[in-house]
Design a protein around this motif. Sequence first.
Motif, mmCIF file in Angstrom:
data_model
loop_
_atom_site.group_PDB
_atom_site.id
_atom_site.type_symbol
_atom_site.label_atom_id
_atom_site.label_comp_id
_atom_site.label_asym_id
_atom_site.label_seq_id
_atom_site.Cartn_x
_atom_site.Cartn_y
_atom_site.Cartn_z
ATOM 1 N N SER A 244 0.836 -1.196 0.000
ATOM 2 C CA SER A 244 0.000 0.000 0.000
ATOM 3 C C SER A 244 0.871 1.246 0.000
ATOM 4 O O SER A 244 1.873 1.311 0.723
ATOM 5 C CB SER A 244 -0.917 0.029 1.235
ATOM 6 N N VAL A 245 0.484 2.219 -0.796
ATOM 7 C CA VAL A 245 1.148 3.526 -0.827
ATOM 8 C C VAL A 245 0.176 4.559 -0.286
ATOM 9 O O VAL A 245 -0.978 4.627 -0.716
ATOM 10 C CB VAL A 245 1.590 3.906 -2.258
ATOM 11 N N ASP A 246 0.637 5.371 0.655
ATOM 12 C CA ASP A 246 -0.256 6.368 1.241
ATOM 13 C C ASP A 246 0.580 7.454 1.909
ATOM 14 O O ASP A 246 1.806 7.345 2.022
ATOM 15 C CB ASP A 246 -1.198 5.717 2.257
ATOM 16 N N GLU A 247 -0.121 8.491 2.369
ATOM 17 C CA GLU A 247 0.535 9.560 3.112
ATOM 18 C C GLU A 247 0.413 9.302 4.606
ATOM 19 O O GLU A 247 -0.547 8.681 5.062
ATOM 20 C CB GLU A 247 -0.085 10.911 2.755
ATOM 21 N N VAL A 248 1.388 9.798 5.354
ATOM 22 C CA VAL A 248 1.422 9.625 6.807
ATOM 23 C C VAL A 248 1.669 10.991 7.433
ATOM 24 O O VAL A 248 2.498 11.764 6.944
ATOM 25 C CB VAL A 248 2.537 8.651 7.225
ATOM 26 N N ALA A 275 4.732 6.977 2.184
ATOM 27 C CA ALA A 275 5.219 5.681 2.666
ATOM 28 C C ALA A 275 4.635 4.549 1.847
ATOM 29 O O ALA A 275 3.516 4.643 1.338
ATOM 30 C CB ALA A 275 4.878 5.487 4.146
ATOM 31 N N ILE A 276 5.405 3.467 1.719
ATOM 32 C CA ILE A 276 4.929 2.231 1.102
ATOM 33 C C ILE A 276 5.096 1.129 2.140
ATOM 34 O O ILE A 276 6.174 0.978 2.729
ATOM 35 C CB ILE A 276 5.687 1.905 -0.203
ATOM 36 N N ALA A 277 4.018 0.392 2.393
ATOM 37 C CA ALA A 277 4.025 -0.598 3.463
ATOM 38 C C ALA A 277 3.383 -1.893 3.000
ATOM 39 O O ALA A 277 2.550 -1.904 2.087
ATOM 40 C CB ALA A 277 3.285 -0.066 4.696
ATOM 41 N N CYS A 310 8.427 5.512 -4.611
ATOM 42 C CA CYS A 310 8.274 4.578 -3.485
ATOM 43 C C CYS A 310 8.617 3.146 -3.897
ATOM 44 O O CYS A 310 9.338 2.443 -3.181
ATOM 45 C CB CYS A 310 6.855 4.651 -2.930
ATOM 46 N N ILE A 311 8.088 2.685 -5.048
ATOM 47 C CA ILE A 311 8.353 1.298 -5.434
ATOM 48 C C ILE A 311 9.805 1.120 -5.872
ATOM 49 O O ILE A 311 10.375 0.040 -5.727
ATOM 50 C CB ILE A 311 7.386 0.824 -6.536
ATOM 51 N N GLU A 312 10.415 2.197 -6.388
ATOM 52 C CA GLU A 312 11.828 2.097 -6.780
ATOM 53 C C GLU A 312 12.730 2.046 -5.553
ATOM 54 O O GLU A 312 13.614 1.188 -5.449
ATOM 55 C CB GLU A 312 12.205 3.285 -7.663
ATOM 56 N N LYS A 313 12.511 2.963 -4.602
ATOM 57 C CA LYS A 313 13.357 3.011 -3.409
ATOM 58 C C LYS A 313 13.110 1.820 -2.487
ATOM 59 O O LYS A 313 14.009 1.412 -1.742
ATOM 60 C CB LYS A 313 13.116 4.322 -2.656
ATOM 61 N N ILE A 323 0.197 -3.030 -6.046
ATOM 62 C CA ILE A 323 0.213 -1.800 -5.269
ATOM 63 C C ILE A 323 -1.215 -1.282 -5.121
ATOM 64 O O ILE A 323 -1.943 -1.156 -6.109
ATOM 65 C CB ILE A 323 1.082 -0.721 -5.949
ATOM 66 N N TYR A 324 -1.617 -0.966 -3.893
ATOM 67 C CA TYR A 324 -2.947 -0.429 -3.620
ATOM 68 C C TYR A 324 -2.806 1.005 -3.111
ATOM 69 O O TYR A 324 -1.847 1.328 -2.390
ATOM 70 C CB TYR A 324 -3.662 -1.292 -2.576
#
Length: 366
Positions: A244-248, A275-277, A310-313, A323-324
């Motif tokens: 999941s990709v989202d803001e924190v 963040a990606i979690a 995010c997915i690269e790093k 990815i959601y």
Amino acid sequence: MSESSDEEFDGFSQNEVDAAAQRYNDRLAQIGIGELDVVDNENESENDFSDENEPLVVDEAGDRPAEADGWHENFNYYERGLPHIFLPRGNTGPTTVLDPDKEPVDFFSLLFTNAILQYIIQETDRYANKQIRDHPDENKSPWVTPTVEEMKAFLGLCFLMGINVKPDIKSYWSTDVMLETPYFSKVMKRDRYMQIMRYIHFSNSEQAPQPGDPNYSKLYKIESLMNMFTDSMVNQYIPKRQLSVDEVMVPWKGRLSFKQYMPAKPTKWGIKMWAIAEANTGYVSFCQVYSGRINGVAAHGLANRVVKNCIEKANVIGQGYHIYMDNYFTSPTLFTDLFEHSNTAACGTVRINRRELPKDIMKKKP
């Protein structure tokens, strides 16, 4: 198949074919794709698969709306699951397995490594010597370079201060019976703690780019430390397929140029991070601080760049991950790019006014 290499090979037996198909199906089940349909060779015909993955053809006399704008043209339907095979860079889960009797600090040390501590000591020592050299009258106390163990003790006391809150730092070393906390004086003397706090640094201030420089960054003072820490996050855990990709939001109400106010969030004031979690555990593989607009200009395509970065790093690009995301990031352009160039599938909620979406579907009454 015969074990003798002298005999002519006549093909695989049916038992061998069934066994191979079973092994393949087991592998497909592990990576989340449906089973393979085994077709009898005698009944196999070319026509059986003639229209697989062909574009959907809509009859002109059908009920296709006139304003469909061609979005459905050349749209492929994959009825046997996504074509991406899930091939992570290793076995999913922790890359370092600790014994059950280990303490929380041992797990923390996997991420906050000795290399990071050595880097902090190096930059702190550099800054202290510079201050003593440039301003000797204001820095008369003798300076001794901290050791790794001493820096660990310093950081540990900083964490403890967040739990045991007092009006000021000196109160932690107070001998007043109403304020006394003996543990602090046992770990480190007050003057030594204050000295390290005075000089602690996470970057080389002499090389900091100034505003107007193309390399200028509001995060320069912590950027190297953040990069080392996120590298540890990536190296210590290989996530499962769903991410999941989202803001924190990190709560903060102090003075800061890139502090964000988001009234719809539970935490309204703070520092926004991307963040990606992993969806199963919530383990964060990568995070990045959002430092706001560059030179006061809003960034175009920010959502797309955030997801790709995010997915690269996080080192999950090109490995068949899913990815959601929420409707801030979702767009046909991003999803197509991830699918075709990053070997990554995406899923997300969508805003009804997002560009490039099919007009015949994105209506209040489709």
